[in-house]
Write an enzyme that holds these catalytic residues in place. Structure first.
Site, PDB file in Angstrom:
ATOM      1  N   ALA A  94      40.731  38.457  51.838  1.00 20.29           N
ATOM      2  CA  ALA A  94      39.375  38.790  52.272  1.00 20.29           C
ATOM      3  C   ALA A  94      38.634  39.366  51.072  1.00 20.29           C
ATOM      4  O   ALA A  94      39.260  39.876  50.128  1.00 20.29           O
ATOM      5  CB  ALA A  94      39.439  39.812  53.402  1.00 20.29           C
ATOM      6  N   GLY A 137      44.253  37.918  53.492  1.00 22.72           N
ATOM      7  CA  GLY A 137      43.606  36.974  54.400  1.00 22.72           C
ATOM      8  C   GLY A 137      43.868  35.526  54.025  1.00 22.72           C
ATOM      9  O   GLY A 137      43.816  34.644  54.888  1.00 22.72           O
ATOM     10  N   GLU A 140      47.076  34.777  55.582  1.00 19.62           N
ATOM     11  CA  GLU A 140      46.838  34.723  57.038  1.00 19.62           C
ATOM     12  C   GLU A 140      46.147  33.428  57.435  1.00 19.62           C
ATOM     13  O   GLU A 140      46.465  32.834  58.470  1.00 19.62           O
ATOM     14  CB  GLU A 140      46.013  35.942  57.459  1.00 19.62           C
ATOM     15  CG  GLU A 140      46.809  37.235  57.337  1.00 19.62           C
ATOM     16  CD  GLU A 140      45.969  38.481  57.551  1.00 19.62           C
ATOM     17  OE1 GLU A 140      44.952  38.635  56.835  1.00 19.62           O
ATOM     18  OE2 GLU A 140      46.315  39.291  58.417  1.00 19.62           O
ATOM     19  N   GLU A 160      47.743  44.108  51.424  1.00 19.40           N
ATOM     20  CA  GLU A 160      46.728  45.042  51.935  1.00 19.40           C
ATOM     21  C   GLU A 160      47.157  46.496  51.771  1.00 19.40           C
ATOM     22  O   GLU A 160      46.328  47.386  51.581  1.00 19.40           O
ATOM     23  CB  GLU A 160      46.441  44.758  53.418  1.00 19.40           C
ATOM     24  CG  GLU A 160      45.673  43.480  53.670  1.00 19.40           C
ATOM     25  CD  GLU A 160      46.554  42.259  53.845  1.00 19.40           C
ATOM     26  OE1 GLU A 160      47.756  42.305  53.483  1.00 19.40           O
ATOM     27  OE2 GLU A 160      46.037  41.245  54.351  1.00 19.40           O
TER      28      GLU A 160
HETATM   29  C1  HXC Z   1      37.076  39.977  45.983  1.00 17.77           C
HETATM   30  C2  HXC Z   1      38.380  39.141  44.317  1.00 17.77           C
HETATM   31  C3  HXC Z   1      39.497  39.141  45.160  1.00 17.77           C
HETATM   32  C4  HXC Z   1      39.325  39.591  46.509  1.00 17.77           C
HETATM   33  C5  HXC Z   1      40.109  38.394  43.226  1.00 17.77           C
HETATM   34  N1  HXC Z   1      38.793  38.672  43.141  1.00 17.77           N
HETATM   35  N2  HXC Z   1      40.553  38.684  44.458  1.00 17.77           N
HETATM   36  N3  HXC Z   1      37.181  39.554  44.729  1.00 17.77           N
HETATM   37  N4  HXC Z   1      38.086  40.012  46.846  1.00 17.77           N
HETATM   38  N5  HXC Z   1      40.306  39.594  47.384  1.00 17.77           N
HETATM   39  C6  HXC Z   1      37.920  38.505  41.977  1.00 17.77           C
HETATM   40  C7  HXC Z   1      38.125  39.583  40.936  1.00 17.77           C
HETATM   41  O1  HXC Z   1      37.406  40.736  41.275  1.00 17.77           O
HETATM   42  C8  HXC Z   1      37.594  38.891  39.703  1.00 17.77           C
HETATM   43  O2  HXC Z   1      36.189  38.888  39.708  1.00 17.77           O
HETATM   44  C9  HXC Z   1      38.024  37.450  39.920  1.00 17.77           C
HETATM   45  O3  HXC Z   1      38.255  37.301  41.309  1.00 17.77           O
HETATM   46  C10 HXC Z   1      39.294  37.124  39.184  1.00 17.77           C
HETATM   47  O4  HXC Z   1      40.278  38.066  39.571  1.00 17.77           O
HETATM   48  P1  HXC Z   1      41.242  38.808  38.504  1.00 17.77           P
HETATM   49  O5  HXC Z   1      41.812  39.980  39.214  1.00 17.77           O
HETATM   50  O6  HXC Z   1      40.528  39.046  37.227  1.00 17.77           O
HETATM   51  O7  HXC Z   1      42.331  37.668  38.266  1.00 17.77           O
HETATM   52  P2  HXC Z   1      43.848  37.859  37.869  1.00 17.77           P
HETATM   53  O8  HXC Z   1      44.012  38.920  36.821  1.00 17.77           O
HETATM   54  O9  HXC Z   1      44.342  36.491  37.571  1.00 17.77           O
HETATM   55  O10 HXC Z   1      44.582  38.406  39.187  1.00 17.77           O
HETATM   56  C11 HXC Z   1      44.649  37.599  40.330  1.00 17.77           C
HETATM   57  C12 HXC Z   1      45.059  38.450  41.575  1.00 17.77           C
HETATM   58  C13 HXC Z   1      44.098  39.634  41.693  1.00 17.77           C
HETATM   59  C14 HXC Z   1      46.486  38.944  41.390  1.00 17.77           C
HETATM   60  C15 HXC Z   1      44.994  37.537  42.779  1.00 17.77           C
HETATM   61  O11 HXC Z   1      42.741  39.144  41.626  1.00 17.77           O
HETATM   62  C16 HXC Z   1      44.258  40.389  42.965  1.00 17.77           C
HETATM   63  O12 HXC Z   1      45.164  41.187  43.099  1.00 17.77           O
HETATM   64  N6  HXC Z   1      43.329  40.197  43.913  1.00 17.77           N
HETATM   65  C17 HXC Z   1      43.319  40.938  45.158  1.00 17.77           C
HETATM   66  C18 HXC Z   1      44.396  40.419  46.084  1.00 17.77           C
HETATM   67  C19 HXC Z   1      44.394  41.199  47.384  1.00 17.77           C
HETATM   68  O13 HXC Z   1      44.575  42.431  47.385  1.00 17.77           O
HETATM   69  N7  HXC Z   1      44.159  40.513  48.498  1.00 17.77           N
HETATM   70  C20 HXC Z   1      44.092  41.121  49.799  1.00 17.77           C
HETATM   71  C21 HXC Z   1      42.667  41.484  50.100  1.00 17.77           C
HETATM   72  S1  HXC Z   1      42.529  42.420  51.571  1.00 17.77           S
HETATM   73  P3  HXC Z   1      35.326  39.887  38.764  1.00 17.77           P
HETATM   74  O14 HXC Z   1      33.932  39.357  38.906  1.00 17.77           O
HETATM   75  O15 HXC Z   1      35.505  41.232  39.341  1.00 17.77           O
HETATM   76  O16 HXC Z   1      35.909  39.716  37.401  1.00 17.77           O
HETATM   77  C22 HXC Z   1      42.648  41.295  52.769  1.00 17.77           C
HETATM   78  C23 HXC Z   1      42.537  41.885  54.094  1.00 17.77           C
HETATM   79  C24 HXC Z   1      42.723  40.870  55.153  1.00 17.77           C
HETATM   80  O17 HXC Z   1      42.792  40.125  52.576  1.00 17.77           O
HETATM   81  C25 HXC Z   1      42.360  41.468  56.432  1.00 17.77           C
HETATM   82  C26 HXC Z   1      42.003  40.477  57.458  1.00 17.77           C
HETATM   83  C27 HXC Z   1      41.413  39.263  57.026  1.00 17.77           C
END
Ligand code: HXC
Length: 286
Positions: A94, A137, A140, A160
């Protein structure tokens, strides 16, 4: 492979080109690309297309995904739907930036994410073709699909907990049913990811393919399914899906009722008659 070669001739297109080709009406899409694939154009392909954010599932993307699913669901020529992302990310979860400042009151009153599980209500089979990250997400969303194919470098996770929250779109439930309590607990409580190979071993994924062929393989699977009766495929999907919801006795009862119901269809009669007459069945029920 010839079928794939032919299918590959049709480029991914934004919705305007999709409409120009005379396909069913729908809105202009900003976050996804949609296309018909397969020799008979009977597999709907939805590609999540927010590359700069690793396909983070913002509200707009999920709304568009649901609209595209509805369009394919209503199209009588479509027999299966494939959802995919990019080689780097199926979806990294998400949109954290969109969620960052939300309050409990907004989430609760607005029933936040209530439209997320729409994919699980689609009657036609939905196949997730996962490359790269399928996190939060994103994982999911893949699990709401009926079949998951993974590219060799795919990674699945529910991170999460690292953000101070928990899965909110079925992760704690579907992951546990798919991989069992111990691995699900480990993933949800630690935020650790698993590889495509581990996901296959655990039963989350049915097949692992080379990165550059996972989408084509998902389309081939969709084509194979589309050759069967579309009506009976949806009934079979409903029966299998019942295993996630019901007790064994209730599930067997549902299965028996649905099995009986196939005897009210032209395609059941055609399938058995074709076997007896030693010819290929010509299914017509939509
Ligand atoms: C918003 C995101 C994002 C996310 C990545 N980006 N994941 N933006 N929401 N979930 C954005 C980053 O901010 C960045 O943009 C760009 O994508 C590239 O990401 P990087 O982190 O620079 O890439 P990398 O170093 O290759 O790392 C990849 C990654 C990391 C390991 C996937 O991005 C990451 O940990 N993302 C979050 C994963 C996560 O926690 N997902 C769960 C979300 S909560 P900018 O512009 O900032 O450079 C969730 C809740 C679900 O899903 C609940 C119900 C649906």
């Amino acid at each position: 492979m010839a079928m794939i070669g032919k299918a590959m001739l049709v480029p991914l297109c934004p919705i305007r080109q999709y409409l120009r080709r005379g396909y069913s009406a729908g809105p202009a899409f900003q976050y996804i690309l949609v296309e018909r694939k397969g020799q008979h154009h009977n597999v709907g392909l939805i590609r999540l297309n927010r590359p700069k954010a690793l396909n983070a599932l913002c509200d707009g993307l999920m709304t568009e995904l649901n609209q595209a699913l509805d369009t394919f669901e209503e199209d009588p020529n479509i027999g299966a739907i494939v959802i995919t992302g990019s080689e780097k990310a199926f979806a990294a979860g998400a949109d954290i930036k969109e969620m960052q400042n939300r309050t409990f009151q907004e989430c609760y009153r607005g029933n936040f994410l209530s439209h997320w599980n729409h994919v699980s209500f689609v009657k036609k089979p939905v196949i997730a073709a996962v490359n790269g990250y399928a996190l939060g997400g994103g994982c999911e969303l893949a699990m709401m699909c009926d079949i998951i194919y993974a590219g060799e470098k795919a990674q699945f996770g529910q991170p999460e907990i690292l953000l101070g929250t928990i899965p909110g779109a079925g992760g704690t439930q579907r992951l546990t049913r798919a991989v069992g309590k111990s691995l699900a607990m480990e993933m949800v409580l630690s935020g650790d990811r698993i590889s495509a190979q581990e996901a296959q071993q655990a039963g989350l994924v049915s097949k692992v393919h080379p990165v550059d062929s996972v989408v084509d393989q998902a389309i081939i699977c969709g084509e194979k399914i589309s050759r069967n009766s579309k009506l009976i495929v949806s009934i079979a999907k409903e029966a299998v899906s019942g295993a996630f919801e019901l007790s064994l006795a209730e599930g067997n009862r549902l299965e028996k009722r649905l099995f009986h119901s196939t005897f009210a269809t032209d395609d059941r009669k055609e399938g058995m008659t074709a076997f007896v007459e030693k010819r290929k069945a010509n299914f017509t029920d939509k």
